[in-house]
Design a protein around this motif. Structure first.
Motif, mmCIF file in Angstrom:
data_model
loop_
_atom_site.group_PDB
_atom_site.id
_atom_site.type_symbol
_atom_site.label_atom_id
_atom_site.label_comp_id
_atom_site.label_asym_id
_atom_site.label_seq_id
_atom_site.Cartn_x
_atom_site.Cartn_y
_atom_site.Cartn_z
ATOM 1 N N ASN A 20 0.930 -1.266 0.109
ATOM 2 C CA ASN A 20 0.054 -0.025 -0.028
ATOM 3 C C ASN A 20 0.893 1.066 -0.004
ATOM 4 O O ASN A 20 0.523 2.221 -0.299
ATOM 5 C CB ASN A 20 -0.830 -0.171 1.196
ATOM 6 N N SER A 21 2.050 1.157 0.502
ATOM 7 C CA SER A 21 3.202 2.280 0.722
ATOM 8 C C SER A 21 4.077 2.244 -0.715
ATOM 9 O O SER A 21 5.022 2.986 -0.519
ATOM 10 C CB SER A 21 3.664 2.339 1.880
ATOM 11 N N ASP A 22 3.746 1.553 -1.615
ATOM 12 C CA ASP A 22 4.598 1.431 -2.884
ATOM 13 C C ASP A 22 5.879 0.877 -2.437
ATOM 14 O O ASP A 22 6.866 1.436 -2.985
ATOM 15 C CB ASP A 22 4.814 2.695 -3.698
ATOM 16 N N TYR A 23 6.290 0.093 -1.480
ATOM 17 C CA TYR A 23 7.538 -0.677 -1.247
ATOM 18 C C TYR A 23 7.171 -2.267 -1.631
ATOM 19 O O TYR A 23 6.117 -2.682 -1.604
ATOM 20 C CB TYR A 23 7.905 -0.557 0.136
ATOM 21 N N SER A 24 8.312 -2.857 -1.948
ATOM 22 C CA SER A 24 8.217 -4.251 -2.153
ATOM 23 C C SER A 24 8.059 -5.011 -0.836
ATOM 24 O O SER A 24 9.028 -5.087 -0.070
ATOM 25 C CB SER A 24 9.524 -4.763 -3.019
ATOM 26 N N PRO A 25 7.198 -6.187 -0.890
ATOM 27 C CA PRO A 25 7.118 -6.709 0.266
ATOM 28 C C PRO A 25 8.075 -8.149 0.198
ATOM 29 O O PRO A 25 8.127 -8.934 1.063
ATOM 30 C CB PRO A 25 5.654 -7.436 0.340
ATOM 31 N N ASP A 26 8.758 -8.058 -0.864
ATOM 32 C CA ASP A 26 9.833 -9.175 -1.516
ATOM 33 C C ASP A 26 11.156 -8.790 -1.027
ATOM 34 O O ASP A 26 12.102 -9.788 -1.157
ATOM 35 C CB ASP A 26 9.500 -9.676 -2.626
ATOM 36 N N SER A 27 11.272 -7.806 -0.435
ATOM 37 C CA SER A 27 12.876 -7.268 -0.412
ATOM 38 C C SER A 27 13.330 -6.991 1.245
ATOM 39 O O SER A 27 12.919 -5.882 1.744
ATOM 40 C CB SER A 27 13.180 -6.096 -1.272
ATOM 41 N N PRO A 28 13.608 -7.847 1.644
ATOM 42 C CA PRO A 28 14.097 -7.573 3.318
ATOM 43 C C PRO A 28 15.270 -6.580 3.107
ATOM 44 O O PRO A 28 15.493 -5.813 4.242
ATOM 45 C CB PRO A 28 14.625 -9.058 3.912
ATOM 46 N N THR A 29 16.050 -6.349 2.378
ATOM 47 C CA THR A 29 17.223 -5.545 2.275
ATOM 48 C C THR A 29 16.556 -4.265 2.305
ATOM 49 O O THR A 29 16.902 -3.139 2.893
ATOM 50 C CB THR A 29 17.950 -5.675 0.901
ATOM 51 N N GLN A 30 15.507 -3.636 1.248
ATOM 52 C CA GLN A 30 14.870 -2.433 1.239
ATOM 53 C C GLN A 30 14.173 -2.033 2.765
ATOM 54 O O GLN A 30 14.086 -1.233 2.966
ATOM 55 C CB GLN A 30 13.796 -2.682 0.076
ATOM 56 N N LEU A 31 13.377 -3.242 3.181
ATOM 57 C CA LEU A 31 12.861 -2.992 4.543
ATOM 58 C C LEU A 31 13.748 -2.667 5.576
ATOM 59 O O LEU A 31 13.549 -1.703 6.196
ATOM 60 C CB LEU A 31 12.112 -4.477 4.651
ATOM 61 N N ALA A 32 14.836 -3.325 5.624
ATOM 62 C CA ALA A 32 15.952 -2.944 6.520
ATOM 63 C C ALA A 32 16.278 -1.808 6.334
ATOM 64 O O ALA A 32 16.465 -0.862 7.242
ATOM 65 C CB ALA A 32 16.962 -3.967 6.530
ATOM 66 N N ARG A 33 16.671 -1.263 4.999
ATOM 67 C CA ARG A 33 17.292 0.148 5.021
ATOM 68 C C ARG A 33 16.285 1.186 5.256
ATOM 69 O O ARG A 33 16.636 2.265 5.822
ATOM 70 C CB ARG A 33 17.738 0.125 3.416
ATOM 71 N N GLU A 34 15.145 1.030 4.611
ATOM 72 C CA GLU A 34 13.937 2.021 5.026
ATOM 73 C C GLU A 34 13.571 2.151 6.509
ATOM 74 O O GLU A 34 13.542 3.103 6.831
ATOM 75 C CB GLU A 34 12.790 1.704 4.229
ATOM 76 N N PHE A 35 13.621 1.051 7.145
ATOM 77 C CA PHE A 35 13.316 0.983 8.397
ATOM 78 C C PHE A 35 14.518 1.957 9.456
ATOM 79 O O PHE A 35 14.154 2.425 10.244
ATOM 80 C CB PHE A 35 13.155 -0.229 9.032
#
Length: 139
Positions: A20-35
């Protein structure tokens, strides 16, 4: 509710919020970086982010609050589910609307502002107020 089901349900809500926020739910790298850009504590690892995404772990309450604020959802909903309202905007106490989430550049700018001493923070805030008044003059 069994712990494994709670973790899986959390994972589904996290993935939905990311989409819903236009981020990939398949990328733990992106999640970690953005978090990590948004979280003031110790950064999380990509491995921890992967565990959140696949339903192997649920973050601490402090991390949940950061995730919820970033993704524009209620922390309670993210952790427990229930009411499925995911708003794009929130109202402040004074009635003005503010974005539910900020771009990475905005978060970095706020972090830079916080690194300045109080005198320079005051100057930056006043400069921003002047720019806003120029862009949106009162009628």
């Amino acid at each position: 509710m069994k712990a494994s089901i709670e973790r899986e349900d959390f994972s589904e809500r996290l993935q939905q919020s990311l989409r819903n926020s236009d981020y990939s739910p398949d990328s733990p790298t992106q999640l970690a970086r953005e978090f990590n850009v948004r979280f003031p504590g110790r950064p999380i690892t990509v491995h921890a982010a992967r565990k959140w995404l696949v339903g192997e772990a649920i973050p601490t309450q402090e991390k949940l609050r950061t995730l919820a604020q970033w993704l524009g959802v209620a922390a309670e909903w993210l952790r427990f589910g229930g009411d499925d309202r995911v708003g794009e905007r929130r109202s402040t106490d004074v009635g003005a609307e503010v974005p539910a989430r900020f771009a990475s550049e905005d978060v970095k700018l706020i972090a830079d502002l916080q690194r300045l001493d109080e005198h320079y923070q005051t100057i930056v805030r006043e400069f921003i107020r002047v720019l806003v008044r120029l862009k949106h003059p009162k009628k």
